[in-house]
Scaffold this active site. Structure first.
Site, PDB file in Angstrom:
ATOM      1  N   ILE B  93       0.824  -1.210   0.015  1.00 50.93           N
ATOM      2  CA  ILE B  93      -0.124  -0.165   0.005  1.00 50.93           C
ATOM      3  C   ILE B  93       0.874   1.264  -0.079  1.00 50.93           C
ATOM      4  O   ILE B  93       2.051   1.405   0.718  1.00 50.93           O
ATOM      5  CB  ILE B  93      -1.136   0.002   1.059  1.00 50.93           C
ATOM      6  CG1 ILE B  93      -2.129   1.019   1.032  1.00 50.93           C
ATOM      7  CG2 ILE B  93      -0.237  -0.175   2.560  1.00 50.93           C
ATOM      8  CD1 ILE B  93      -3.118   1.012   2.044  1.00 50.93           C
ATOM      9  N   TYR B  94       0.702   2.264  -0.841  1.00 50.98           N
ATOM     10  CA  TYR B  94       1.443   3.240  -0.881  1.00 50.98           C
ATOM     11  C   TYR B  94       0.820   4.413  -1.492  1.00 50.98           C
ATOM     12  O   TYR B  94      -0.099   4.471  -2.549  1.00 50.98           O
ATOM     13  CB  TYR B  94       2.563   3.124  -2.252  1.00 50.98           C
ATOM     14  CG  TYR B  94       3.587   4.126  -2.458  1.00 50.98           C
ATOM     15  CD1 TYR B  94       4.490   4.514  -1.508  1.00 50.98           C
ATOM     16  CD2 TYR B  94       3.543   4.970  -3.796  1.00 50.98           C
ATOM     17  CE1 TYR B  94       5.362   5.379  -2.024  1.00 50.98           C
ATOM     18  CE2 TYR B  94       4.406   5.807  -3.860  1.00 50.98           C
ATOM     19  CZ  TYR B  94       5.274   6.095  -3.086  1.00 50.98           C
ATOM     20  OH  TYR B  94       6.021   7.099  -3.350  1.00 50.98           O
ATOM     21  N   VAL B  95       1.294   5.549  -0.959  1.00 51.37           N
ATOM     22  CA  VAL B  95       0.618   7.019  -1.405  1.00 51.37           C
ATOM     23  C   VAL B  95       1.982   8.082  -1.318  1.00 51.37           C
ATOM     24  O   VAL B  95       2.820   7.970  -0.627  1.00 51.37           O
ATOM     25  CB  VAL B  95      -0.212   7.655  -0.310  1.00 51.37           C
ATOM     26  CG1 VAL B  95      -0.527   9.000  -0.865  1.00 51.37           C
ATOM     27  CG2 VAL B  95      -1.619   6.668  -0.148  1.00 51.37           C
ATOM     28  N   GLY B 101      -1.460  12.392   4.217  1.00 49.45           N
ATOM     29  CA  GLY B 101      -2.268  13.325   4.885  1.00 49.45           C
ATOM     30  C   GLY B 101      -3.705  13.644   4.614  1.00 49.45           C
ATOM     31  O   GLY B 101      -4.131  14.655   5.078  1.00 49.45           O
ATOM     32  N   ILE B 104      -5.922   9.226   1.735  1.00 50.74           N
ATOM     33  CA  ILE B 104      -5.742   8.432   0.484  1.00 50.74           C
ATOM     34  C   ILE B 104      -5.413   7.109   0.921  1.00 50.74           C
ATOM     35  O   ILE B 104      -5.779   6.252   0.322  1.00 50.74           O
ATOM     36  CB  ILE B 104      -4.926   8.842  -0.417  1.00 50.74           C
ATOM     37  CG1 ILE B 104      -5.460  10.441  -0.831  1.00 50.74           C
ATOM     38  CG2 ILE B 104      -4.842   7.936  -1.837  1.00 50.74           C
ATOM     39  CD1 ILE B 104      -4.581  10.898  -1.995  1.00 50.74           C
ATOM     40  N   ASN B 132       9.708   0.476  10.377  1.00 49.69           N
ATOM     41  CA  ASN B 132       8.851   1.734   9.808  1.00 49.69           C
ATOM     42  C   ASN B 132       7.796   2.170  10.565  1.00 49.69           C
ATOM     43  O   ASN B 132       6.477   1.989  10.333  1.00 49.69           O
ATOM     44  CB  ASN B 132       8.243   0.945   8.526  1.00 49.69           C
ATOM     45  CG  ASN B 132       7.641   1.952   7.619  1.00 49.69           C
ATOM     46  OD1 ASN B 132       7.454   3.105   7.935  1.00 49.69           O
ATOM     47  ND2 ASN B 132       7.274   1.417   6.559  1.00 49.69           N
ATOM     48  N   TYR B 139      -0.917   1.308  11.041  1.00 49.43           N
ATOM     49  CA  TYR B 139      -1.821  -0.058  11.152  1.00 49.43           C
ATOM     50  C   TYR B 139      -2.498  -0.121  12.364  1.00 49.43           C
ATOM     51  O   TYR B 139      -3.648  -0.619  12.650  1.00 49.43           O
ATOM     52  CB  TYR B 139      -0.895  -1.114  10.643  1.00 49.43           C
ATOM     53  CG  TYR B 139      -0.685  -1.024   9.311  1.00 49.43           C
ATOM     54  CD1 TYR B 139      -1.345  -0.803   8.169  1.00 49.43           C
ATOM     55  CD2 TYR B 139       0.893  -1.015   8.957  1.00 49.43           C
ATOM     56  CE1 TYR B 139      -1.063  -0.602   6.828  1.00 49.43           C
ATOM     57  CE2 TYR B 139       1.255  -1.095   7.636  1.00 49.43           C
ATOM     58  CZ  TYR B 139       0.623  -0.850   6.339  1.00 49.43           C
ATOM     59  OH  TYR B 139       0.973  -0.587   5.135  1.00 49.43           O
TER      60      TYR B 139
END
Lengths: 173, 173
Positions: B93-95, B101, B104, B132, B139
């Site tokens: 999962i990546y934005v 912020g 998304i 991380n 999460y």
């Protein structure tokens, strides 16, 4: 003792279900098993199955104390690495205690590796409990790397209310 | 800023491939990425796809500095728990940093949770690197449990020669 490894059929699900419970008892979490052979039949043998499975069988003359001839299983599914591509994940591998030390676990694992190669998978992954030294040693001997120890990967899970809540928060597009 | 989350199409694979590399750079392992948009197109959009994917888009007026409008993705696949049944695994999962912020990431995650519920999945699982902290906090805030910390699950992998060797050792039945 001779044994054979073959792809599971729907009628093997009762034996697989029995061994899933035996493995959960060994892993000290028997109360966690919520599915029966019926769900296995449904989920593993539909047009787009959720898993694949191999079973190990011995002949009738070598049946277990309780009369079982299906004495091991390996349950796996195809996954994907966005870095490396097609992969296989080995969810469970199990051999009944009285049939260990005869190469059955190794044969099950090798058959999953063959299935992986046939689908051009570049990885076979699995997880193991950190206190389960016999299993860890078995995998390490065969060349597995422990990515939690070397790279720091941790396993996370959403279930129950946390998963319901996430699903309810989805924006409507 | 408005954004939309939708299922990825084959023509999104170039954008997804670009962001896979951006994420690998963030995870400090960019040299690990071996697949391109061509493999993604093949492996994600066949009759039995190896993965599913959502992308997040912004309108042209909010495009990134480099001109991108596809600014996030979530790539997942269906897995199976022999204790609980159907599950989903969130591989990535990546934005993009300049679009964080704004909800998304949360929207992508929620859409995967909806896909999970639609398929009667009872779990959504993923892995994260132990250093991380921003991701782990994200999460945990949403209710994830760390199974490596609480139950001791470690991630193991066979690849390269170790996988080849396993496959070659399969008994012929």
């Amino acid at each position: 003792m001779d044994f054979a490894v073959r792809a599971a059929k729907p009628e093997d699900c009762k034996a697989v279900s029995r061994m899933i419970m035996e493995l959960a008892v060994y892993e000290k979490m028997p109360d966690q098993v919520k599915i029966s052979h019926k769900e296995l039949e449904q989920d593993g043998f539909s047009a787009v199955p959720f898993f694949h499975c191999f079973v190990a069988e011995v002949s009738g003359e070598h049946k277990s104390k309780e009369g079982h001839t299906t004495v091991g299983y390996a349950l796996y599914f195809y996954t994907y690495s966005t870095w490396k591509g097609r992969s296989v994940y080995l969810e469970d591998i199990y051999v009944m205690p009285e049939f260990r030390g005869k190469g059955i676990g190794k044969a099950l694992l090798s058959n999953v590796a063959v299935a992986a190669k046939e689908q051009q998978c570049v990885r076979l992954q699995l997880s193991a409990l950190d206190w389960n030294t016999p299993s860890l040693d078995f995998y390490f001997t065969k060349g597995a790397q422990d990515l939690t120890a070397t790279e720091g990967w941790h396993f996370l899970r959403f279930d129950g209310e946390a998963l319901d809540k996430l699903a309810k928060e989805a924006p409507r597009n």
